[in-house]
Design an enzyme around this catalytic site. Structure first.
Site, PDB file in Angstrom:
ATOM      1  N   GLU A   5      25.016  25.528  39.919  1.00 55.10           N
ATOM      2  CA  GLU A   5      23.845  25.071  39.164  1.00 55.10           C
ATOM      3  C   GLU A   5      24.195  23.881  38.273  1.00 55.10           C
ATOM      4  O   GLU A   5      23.390  22.954  38.115  1.00 55.10           O
ATOM      5  CB  GLU A   5      23.281  26.206  38.333  1.00 55.10           C
ATOM      6  CG  GLU A   5      21.970  25.842  37.624  1.00 55.10           C
ATOM      7  CD  GLU A   5      21.250  27.064  37.092  1.00 55.10           C
ATOM      8  OE1 GLU A   5      20.478  27.672  37.845  1.00 55.10           O
ATOM      9  OE2 GLU A   5      21.493  27.429  35.920  1.00 55.10           O
ATOM     10  N   HIS A  56      13.571  25.382  35.188  1.00 60.40           N
ATOM     11  CA  HIS A  56      14.062  26.720  34.857  1.00 60.40           C
ATOM     12  C   HIS A  56      13.106  27.388  33.875  1.00 60.40           C
ATOM     13  O   HIS A  56      12.720  26.811  32.854  1.00 60.40           O
ATOM     14  CB  HIS A  56      15.455  26.612  34.239  1.00 60.40           C
ATOM     15  CG  HIS A  56      16.209  27.891  34.227  1.00 60.40           C
ATOM     16  ND1 HIS A  56      15.786  29.002  33.530  1.00 60.40           N
ATOM     17  CD2 HIS A  56      17.368  28.253  34.835  1.00 60.40           C
ATOM     18  CE1 HIS A  56      16.643  29.982  33.697  1.00 60.40           C
ATOM     19  NE2 HIS A  56      17.615  29.559  34.498  1.00 60.40           N
ATOM     20  N   ASP A  65      17.803  37.510  45.277  1.00 57.82           N
ATOM     21  CA  ASP A  65      17.293  38.495  44.319  1.00 57.82           C
ATOM     22  C   ASP A  65      15.998  38.018  43.661  1.00 57.82           C
ATOM     23  O   ASP A  65      15.876  37.923  42.437  1.00 57.82           O
ATOM     24  CB  ASP A  65      18.358  38.845  43.276  1.00 57.82           C
ATOM     25  CG  ASP A  65      18.995  37.628  42.626  1.00 57.82           C
ATOM     26  OD1 ASP A  65      18.738  36.492  43.081  1.00 57.82           O
ATOM     27  OD2 ASP A  65      19.765  37.819  41.666  1.00 57.82           O
TER      28      ASP A  65
END
Length: 337
Positions: free
Chosen positions: A287, A219, A199
């Site tokens: 993660e 991140h 995505d």
């Protein structure tokens, strides 16, 4: 796969921020701008010659070309930002040395229809231009994988995988699937591996400068925040448990040499299975385990948030280009319970 990153931020926010600031965090662009003003650490090295190098071209990195961001880690690995490197030099070196790349992506259930075609088409325009690339598409519906016009030296392979009832299991079990295909196929044909969530959309060059022995991604939501706000797993019963770390890494993008990626995925899978045996699930699933692994085994190259950006964050002066961006998320419609 596709962790709800804003929900993740909410959980930390509720614990650490006053309620009023939590509301501002997600409703006010100005608050995101304020976060962007928090200073990053600076690189103490004077030039790329002081780095721990993955290749000779790294010595040409201009660490002082970006005074607004951190351009190297405490263990002397580069953090890649726009203007630090000459893309042509990297392309020439990697072509000369015979570098080639496997791209792994999971398109399971409704994610295939929603994202895969756009992801693959955009990667053809922007991912590793000029290098041999094989796409490894892991899916439960191989007959629905779109027919993409591939450039020369590009190929696509489909790997049928089980569709788990929970998206969390899909996310975590990809580690084993990636390791298995590295062992059976990739290691014989490609020098490097990059693993992506589906995505996302490539919007600019994501090129050979990103290749290294072990590659991690900062991140987008955490790179300006103090470490006290990083959402590491805080459960001592989990193998992903960690009190502190170097950075908060995003599992939507990671890579490296096939050998390093296989070591990472094997270790994460083993930790995930040990947690399952103990009836434990890490806070952010694969993660969390990836962050623990990369804390213990430092990456040799770190990618800035240019390499995976969420445009809903708003303007940040240090993001000069966007190379990969988050696609609109529709978790309520796409995820299995």
């Amino acid at each position: 796969m596709g962790v709800v990153q804003k929900t993740k931020s909410v959980s930390k926010c509720v614990l650490c921020f006053p309620i009023a600031l939590c509301v501002l965090y997600f409703t006010s662009t100005s608050f995101n701008l304020l976060i962007g003003l928090l200073p990053m650490d600076k690189c103490h090295l004077k030039s790329g010659k002081s780095l721990i190098l993955d290749n000779s071209v790294d010595a040409t990195l201009d660490l002082r070309s970006r005074h607004d961001v951190q351009t190297c880690t405490s263990w002397k690995a580069p953090i890649m930002w726009e203007r630090m490197f000459d893309p042509d030099l990297y392309d020439q070196m990697h072509k000369k040395s015979g570098s080639s790349v496997a791209l792994t992506v999971f398109a399971v259930g409704r994610y295939l229809d929603a994202y895969l075609k756009t992801f693959l088409n955009s990667s053809e325009r922007h991912f590793m231009p000029g290098l041999p690339v094989t796409y490894y598409v892991f899916t439960d519906l191989p007959e629905k994988v779109p027919d993409i016009r591939l450039a020369p030296q590009r190929s696509l392979k489909m790997i049928k995988v089980e569709r788990y009832s929970r998206w969390q299991d899909i996310s975590m079990m990809r580690m084993k699937a990636i390791s298995d295909v590295i062992e059976s196929d990739i290691r014989h044909h490609r020098t490097h591996v990059f693993c992506f969530d589906v995505d996302q959309v490539f919007t600019g060059r994501f090129g050979s400068e990103a290749l290294g022995d072990s590659v991690a991604l900062l991140h987008a939501y955490y790179y300006h925040l103090p470490k006290t706000f990083y959402t590491y797993d805080s459960n001592p019963k989990s193998k992903a448990y960690m009190k502190t770390g170097d950075f908060y890494y995003h599992a939507a993008v990671f890579g490296g040499s096939w050998k390093s990626v296989q070591a990472l995925t094997d270790a994460c899978y083993q930790s995930i299975m040990e947690d399952k045996q103990n009836n434990v699930e890490a806070l952010w699933h694969d993660e969390s385990h990836l962050n623990k692994y990369l804390w213990l085994h430092k990456p040799s190259r770190v990618l800035s948030p240019e390499y995976c950006w969420d445009t809903s964050i708003g303007y940040r002066g240090d993001i000069r280009v966007t190379r990969l961006v988050w696609a609109p998320k529709h978790y309520g419609k796409l995820r299995t319970p």
